[in-house]
Design a protein around this motif. Sequence first.
Motif, short mmCIF file in Angstrom:
data_model
loop_
_atom_site.label_atom_id
_atom_site.label_comp_id
_atom_site.label_asym_id
_atom_site.label_seq_id
_atom_site.Cartn_x
_atom_site.Cartn_y
_atom_site.Cartn_z
N PHE A 13 0.84 -1.21 0.00
CA PHE A 13 0.00 0.00 0.00
C PHE A 13 0.86 1.25 0.00
O PHE A 13 0.63 2.19 -0.77
CB PHE A 13 -0.92 0.00 1.22
CG PHE A 13 -1.58 1.33 1.49
CD1 PHE A 13 -2.58 1.81 0.67
CD2 PHE A 13 -1.18 2.11 2.57
CE1 PHE A 13 -3.20 3.03 0.91
CE2 PHE A 13 -1.78 3.34 2.82
CZ PHE A 13 -2.79 3.80 2.00
N PRO A 66 -0.88 6.98 -7.36
CA PRO A 66 -1.54 7.73 -6.29
C PRO A 66 -3.04 7.84 -6.48
O PRO A 66 -3.55 7.74 -7.60
CB PRO A 66 -0.88 9.11 -6.38
CG PRO A 66 -0.44 9.23 -7.81
CD PRO A 66 -0.03 7.84 -8.21
N PRO A 67 -3.77 8.04 -5.40
CA PRO A 67 -5.21 8.22 -5.50
C PRO A 67 -5.55 9.47 -6.32
O PRO A 67 -4.78 10.43 -6.34
CB PRO A 67 -5.67 8.36 -4.05
CG PRO A 67 -4.43 8.72 -3.29
CD PRO A 67 -3.29 8.10 -4.01
N VAL A 92 -7.05 4.18 -3.12
CA VAL A 92 -6.08 3.12 -2.83
C VAL A 92 -6.22 2.79 -1.34
O VAL A 92 -6.14 3.69 -0.51
CB VAL A 92 -4.64 3.57 -3.13
CG1 VAL A 92 -3.66 2.41 -2.95
CG2 VAL A 92 -4.53 4.13 -4.56
N SER A 117 -7.61 6.07 6.50
CA SER A 117 -8.31 5.57 5.31
C SER A 117 -9.68 5.03 5.68
O SER A 117 -9.79 4.14 6.52
CB SER A 117 -7.48 4.47 4.63
OG SER A 117 -8.16 3.95 3.50
N SER A 125 0.81 3.63 -3.32
CA SER A 125 0.24 4.97 -3.17
C SER A 125 1.15 6.04 -3.75
O SER A 125 0.68 7.13 -4.11
CB SER A 125 -0.01 5.27 -1.68
OG SER A 125 -0.95 4.36 -1.16
#
Length: 246
Positions: free
Chosen positions: A37, A45-46, A52, A78, A41
Motif C-alpha cells: 500500500f 496515487p489516488p 487506494v 483511510s 500509493s
Amino acid sequence: MDFHCHLDLYPDARSVYAEANRRMDFTWLVTTSPRAFAATSKVLPPTETIIVSPGLHPEVAAQKATELELLLQQIKNSMAVGEVGIDGSARYRQHFDLQKHIFSAVVERAQSLGGRVLSIHSRAAANEVLSVLEEFPGFGTAVLHWFTDSASVLRKAISMGCWFSVGPAMLTSANGRKLATMLPVDRVVPESDGPFAKTASGPIMPWEAAGVAGQLGELWRMPPGAANEQLVRNGQALRSKLVSKA
C-alpha cells in the motif's frame, strides 16, 4: 465502477491505471500488504476517481504478519480497507489461526475508529468471517468480495447488512449464478478482481466490471438497463462511505 481491483498487479500497471483514471467513474484499488500500500500509493496515487486502500491479504498472512501494526496505523487515515479477510481453503488453512488473528485486529481497529468500509475475502471461511464481524459491532460496512459460500451462510450475511461485490468471473459458475439470484439488489456493486480474475481473452480489466450488469439483469429478471441503473445507484451510495473523511 469497479469496487475490487488489484490495479497495481497488472503487468502494465501504469498504463492500466491511466486508462482506468480516464475511463472510469470510480475504481477501488485494493492492496495485499501494508508495505505494498505504501509503495503503490506513491507510484499509482489516488485521484478523484481512484482510491487506494491498505490491506493484508489472507493468502500472504504468514509472510506479512509482521506488518500488522503498520496496517493498523494506516487504517486510521483511510475509510477504505482491503483486501482483508480469512481463507479456509486447503492451501492456506495451515495459517488459519494467524489469518483470523489479523482479521480480528483489523475489524477491532475499524470499530475503535468509528467504522470503516472493508473489502473482505471469505473463501471457504465465510462463517468465520461473519463471526468476527459480529464480535465488533460498529465496525462499519462489510463488502464481501466474490462470495462463494453456501446459500445459508449468504442469508446470514444478508441479515447482517453485508454488501457484495460481484464480477464477471463469479458468474461463470453455476453456484455463483445461484447465489447471485439471492443477493439484495440494493447492496451489490460491480468488481473486476483483475488481474487475478480472467476471461478467455485474459485478465479482466477494470472497465469490464460494468459488464456484470447484463448478467445480473438476467438473473434478477430485470432489463439490462434497469440492472445497470441499480448498480450505479448502489455504487454511488457505497462510494459516499468510502470517500468520507477518516
